[in-house]
Scaffold this motif. Structure first.
Motif, PDB file in Angstrom:
ATOM      1  N   THR A 111      10.156   0.311 -10.877  1.00  0.00           N
ATOM      2  CA  THR A 111       9.476  -0.593 -11.813  1.00  0.00           C
ATOM      3  C   THR A 111       8.469   0.130 -12.709  1.00  0.00           C
ATOM      4  O   THR A 111       8.236  -0.307 -13.833  1.00  0.00           O
ATOM      5  N   GLN A 112       7.878   1.207 -12.228  1.00  0.00           N
ATOM      6  CA  GLN A 112       6.841   1.871 -13.018  1.00  0.00           C
ATOM      7  C   GLN A 112       7.359   2.981 -13.935  1.00  0.00           C
ATOM      8  O   GLN A 112       6.797   3.199 -15.001  1.00  0.00           O
ATOM      9  N   GLU A 135      11.313  -6.044 -12.267  1.00  0.00           N
ATOM     10  CA  GLU A 135      10.902  -6.333 -10.889  1.00  0.00           C
ATOM     11  C   GLU A 135      12.021  -7.035 -10.120  1.00  0.00           C
ATOM     12  O   GLU A 135      12.238  -6.759  -8.947  1.00  0.00           O
ATOM     13  N   LEU A 155      -2.248   1.532  -6.234  1.00  0.00           N
ATOM     14  CA  LEU A 155      -1.398   2.724  -6.292  1.00  0.00           C
ATOM     15  C   LEU A 155      -0.612   2.712  -7.595  1.00  0.00           C
ATOM     16  O   LEU A 155       0.085   1.750  -7.894  1.00  0.00           O
ATOM     17  N   GLU A 156      -0.739   3.774  -8.342  1.00  0.00           N
ATOM     18  CA  GLU A 156      -0.033   3.875  -9.609  1.00  0.00           C
ATOM     19  C   GLU A 156       0.594   5.247  -9.719  1.00  0.00           C
ATOM     20  O   GLU A 156      -0.025   6.257  -9.381  1.00  0.00           O
ATOM     21  N   ILE A 157       1.808   5.275 -10.188  1.00  0.00           N
ATOM     22  CA  ILE A 157       2.497   6.552 -10.350  1.00  0.00           C
ATOM     23  C   ILE A 157       2.055   7.181 -11.669  1.00  0.00           C
ATOM     24  O   ILE A 157       2.152   6.564 -12.724  1.00  0.00           O
ATOM     25  N   THR A 158       1.571   8.389 -11.568  1.00  0.00           N
ATOM     26  CA  THR A 158       1.160   9.159 -12.737  1.00  0.00           C
ATOM     27  C   THR A 158       1.939  10.466 -12.714  1.00  0.00           C
ATOM     28  O   THR A 158       1.885  11.199 -11.731  1.00  0.00           O
ATOM     29  N   TYR A 166       9.394  13.137 -12.473  1.00  0.00           N
ATOM     30  CA  TYR A 166       8.780  12.627 -11.251  1.00  0.00           C
ATOM     31  C   TYR A 166       9.350  13.444 -10.107  1.00  0.00           C
ATOM     32  O   TYR A 166      10.531  13.343  -9.775  1.00  0.00           O
ATOM     33  N   MET A 176       8.396   0.920  -6.338  1.00  0.00           N
ATOM     34  CA  MET A 176       7.339   1.282  -7.283  1.00  0.00           C
ATOM     35  C   MET A 176       7.863   2.216  -8.370  1.00  0.00           C
ATOM     36  O   MET A 176       7.561   2.030  -9.552  1.00  0.00           O
ATOM     37  N   GLU A 177       8.634   3.194  -7.970  1.00  0.00           N
ATOM     38  CA  GLU A 177       9.203   4.141  -8.930  1.00  0.00           C
ATOM     39  C   GLU A 177      10.121   3.419  -9.909  1.00  0.00           C
ATOM     40  O   GLU A 177      10.057   3.638 -11.129  1.00  0.00           O
ATOM     41  N   ASP A 232      -1.304  -2.364  -4.028  1.00  0.00           N
ATOM     42  CA  ASP A 232      -2.479  -2.562  -4.868  1.00  0.00           C
ATOM     43  C   ASP A 232      -3.269  -1.257  -5.021  1.00  0.00           C
ATOM     44  O   ASP A 232      -3.592  -0.602  -4.037  1.00  0.00           O
ATOM     45  N   SER A 251       8.213   2.857  -1.940  1.00  0.00           N
ATOM     46  CA  SER A 251       8.047   3.868  -2.981  1.00  0.00           C
ATOM     47  C   SER A 251       9.152   3.736  -4.032  1.00  0.00           C
ATOM     48  O   SER A 251       8.879   3.794  -5.233  1.00  0.00           O
TER      49      SER A 251
END
Length: 188
Positions: free
Chosen positions: A137-138, A144, A162-165, A42, A134-135, A160, A131
């Protein structure tokens, strides 16, 4: 730099800063010291794109120049790398001074004030913390609850959709450069 520019890290000048060098460097710098799930690290470039998107959601009336500042918030890391906060603290104030000098040159190069107003810096930091949640948890294995303890829990509507790919560095580099150019075009 790959652009052919020579950058003096101790005395950087705006004329030695190129967005292609920043995008390339950030696309190859791994956040979380590379300790994330997936086939690609990432990158700081991917993180910067997410922070700018979050900043834009959080402050939809913010002028374009502050969106650009959000995108560039970690730009010095293209040459000094990404260090986790405990390591930065252990290195001491010299790291912060180096980061500040580089950031001032980058800001001036792209038409921003050398030092951002404190309110803008705080707003970008808020987006940065969302951010990080999100990073964590994803892609970094945090629950969480654990992530909320460190970074706070964002409102669901803020993140909502937004997803980390994780993507190859060349894709992230190209998207970072394109977003930078789009913001600069809107700025003029």
């Amino acid at each position: 730099m790959l652009s052919g520019r020579r950058l003096d890290l101790l005395d950087p000048t705006p004329m030695d800063i190129e967005i292609e060098d920043i995008a390339h460097g950030l696309a190859f710098v791994a956040r979380w010291n590379g300790q994330t799930y997936g086939d690609y690290p990432y990158s700081v470039a991917e993180h910067s794109l997410l922070v700018e998107a979050l900043f834009s959601r959080m402050y939809p009336k913010a002028p374009i120049k502050w969106r650009l500042a959000a995108l560039l918030h970690d730009a010095p890391e293209y040459v000094i790398g990404d260090m986790i906060s405990p390591v930065k603290a252990a290195v001491g104030p010299d790291y912060g001074e180096l980061d500040d000098r580089l950031m001032a040159a980058i800001h001036i190069r792209f038409g921003l004030p050398a030092a951002l107003p404190k309110t803008i810096k705080s707003q970008i930091k808020r987006a940065d913390k969302v951010s990080a949640y999100m990073e964590a948890t994803q892609i970094a294995g945090f629950s969480e609850t654990e992530a909320a303890k460190f970074f706070g829990k964002p409102k669901p509507e803020l993140i909502d959709g937004l997803e980390i790919t994780l993507r190859p560095p060349v894709e992230v580099r190209n998207d970072f450069t394109a977003r930078h150019n789009a913001l600069l075009k809107e700025l003029k």
